[in-house]
Design a protein around this motif. Structure first.
Motif, short mmCIF file in Angstrom:
data_model
loop_
_atom_site.label_atom_id
_atom_site.label_comp_id
_atom_site.label_asym_id
_atom_site.label_seq_id
_atom_site.Cartn_x
_atom_site.Cartn_y
_atom_site.Cartn_z
N ASP A 257 8.50 -0.34 7.44
CA ASP A 257 7.37 0.57 7.64
C ASP A 257 6.30 -0.01 8.55
O ASP A 257 5.22 0.57 8.68
CB ASP A 257 6.74 0.92 6.28
CG ASP A 257 7.63 1.77 5.42
OD1 ASP A 257 8.51 2.45 5.97
OD2 ASP A 257 7.45 1.76 4.19
N PHE A 258 6.57 -1.12 9.22
CA PHE A 258 5.56 -1.73 10.07
C PHE A 258 5.22 -0.84 11.26
O PHE A 258 4.13 -0.93 11.80
CB PHE A 258 6.00 -3.11 10.55
CG PHE A 258 7.05 -3.10 11.61
CD1 PHE A 258 6.70 -3.22 12.93
CD2 PHE A 258 8.39 -2.98 11.28
CE1 PHE A 258 7.66 -3.20 13.92
CE2 PHE A 258 9.35 -2.96 12.26
CZ PHE A 258 8.99 -3.07 13.59
N TRP A 259 6.11 0.06 11.63
CA TRP A 259 5.84 0.96 12.75
C TRP A 259 4.69 1.91 12.44
O TRP A 259 4.01 2.39 13.35
CB TRP A 259 7.09 1.75 13.14
CG TRP A 259 7.56 2.69 12.06
CD1 TRP A 259 8.45 2.41 11.06
CD2 TRP A 259 7.14 4.03 11.86
NE1 TRP A 259 8.60 3.51 10.26
CE2 TRP A 259 7.82 4.52 10.73
CE3 TRP A 259 6.26 4.88 12.53
CZ2 TRP A 259 7.63 5.81 10.26
CZ3 TRP A 259 6.08 6.17 12.05
CH2 TRP A 259 6.77 6.61 10.94
N LYS A 260 4.43 2.17 11.15
CA LYS A 260 3.32 3.05 10.78
C LYS A 260 1.99 2.40 11.12
O LYS A 260 1.04 3.08 11.49
CB LYS A 260 3.38 3.38 9.29
CG LYS A 260 4.60 4.21 8.92
CD LYS A 260 4.66 4.47 7.43
CE LYS A 260 5.92 5.18 7.04
NZ LYS A 260 6.02 5.39 5.59
N ILE A 261 1.93 1.07 11.01
CA ILE A 261 0.71 0.36 11.39
C ILE A 261 0.48 0.52 12.89
O ILE A 261 -0.66 0.74 13.34
CB ILE A 261 0.80 -1.12 10.98
CG1 ILE A 261 0.96 -1.24 9.47
CG2 ILE A 261 -0.41 -1.90 11.46
CD1 ILE A 261 1.27 -2.64 8.99
N LEU B 237 0.84 -1.19 0.00
CA LEU B 237 0.00 0.00 0.00
C LEU B 237 0.88 1.25 0.00
O LEU B 237 2.04 1.19 0.42
CB LEU B 237 -0.90 0.00 1.23
CG LEU B 237 -1.88 -1.17 1.35
CD1 LEU B 237 -2.55 -1.15 2.71
CD2 LEU B 237 -2.91 -1.11 0.24
N PRO B 238 0.36 2.38 -0.45
CA PRO B 238 1.17 3.61 -0.40
C PRO B 238 1.61 3.90 1.02
O PRO B 238 0.80 3.95 1.95
CB PRO B 238 0.21 4.68 -0.91
CG PRO B 238 -0.78 3.95 -1.74
CD PRO B 238 -0.92 2.60 -1.10
#
Length: 52
Positions: free
Chosen positions: A31-35, A23-24
């Motif tokens: 980038d799992f920290w964004k979740i 996903l963008p």
């Protein structure tokens, strides 16, 4: 309900570490920290909006 959301977010983060979601904004494994950040915001909103 919040336990269900927390388990869902943990599973989503684990799945993203195994294979990035594409996903963008979520194209790399790092980038799992964004979740997790989205999860914290959602839990905060749930606590603030809860009528109890």
């Amino acid at each position: 309900m919040s336990k269900l959301f927390s388990i869902l977010f943990i599973l989503l983060m684990g799945a993203h570490l195994v294979r990035p979601l594409g996903l963008p904004g979520l194209r790399r494994r790092g980038d799992f920290w964004k979740i997790a950040a989205v999860g914290f915001v959602m839990f905060g909103l749930i606590i603030l909006l809860r009528p109890e």
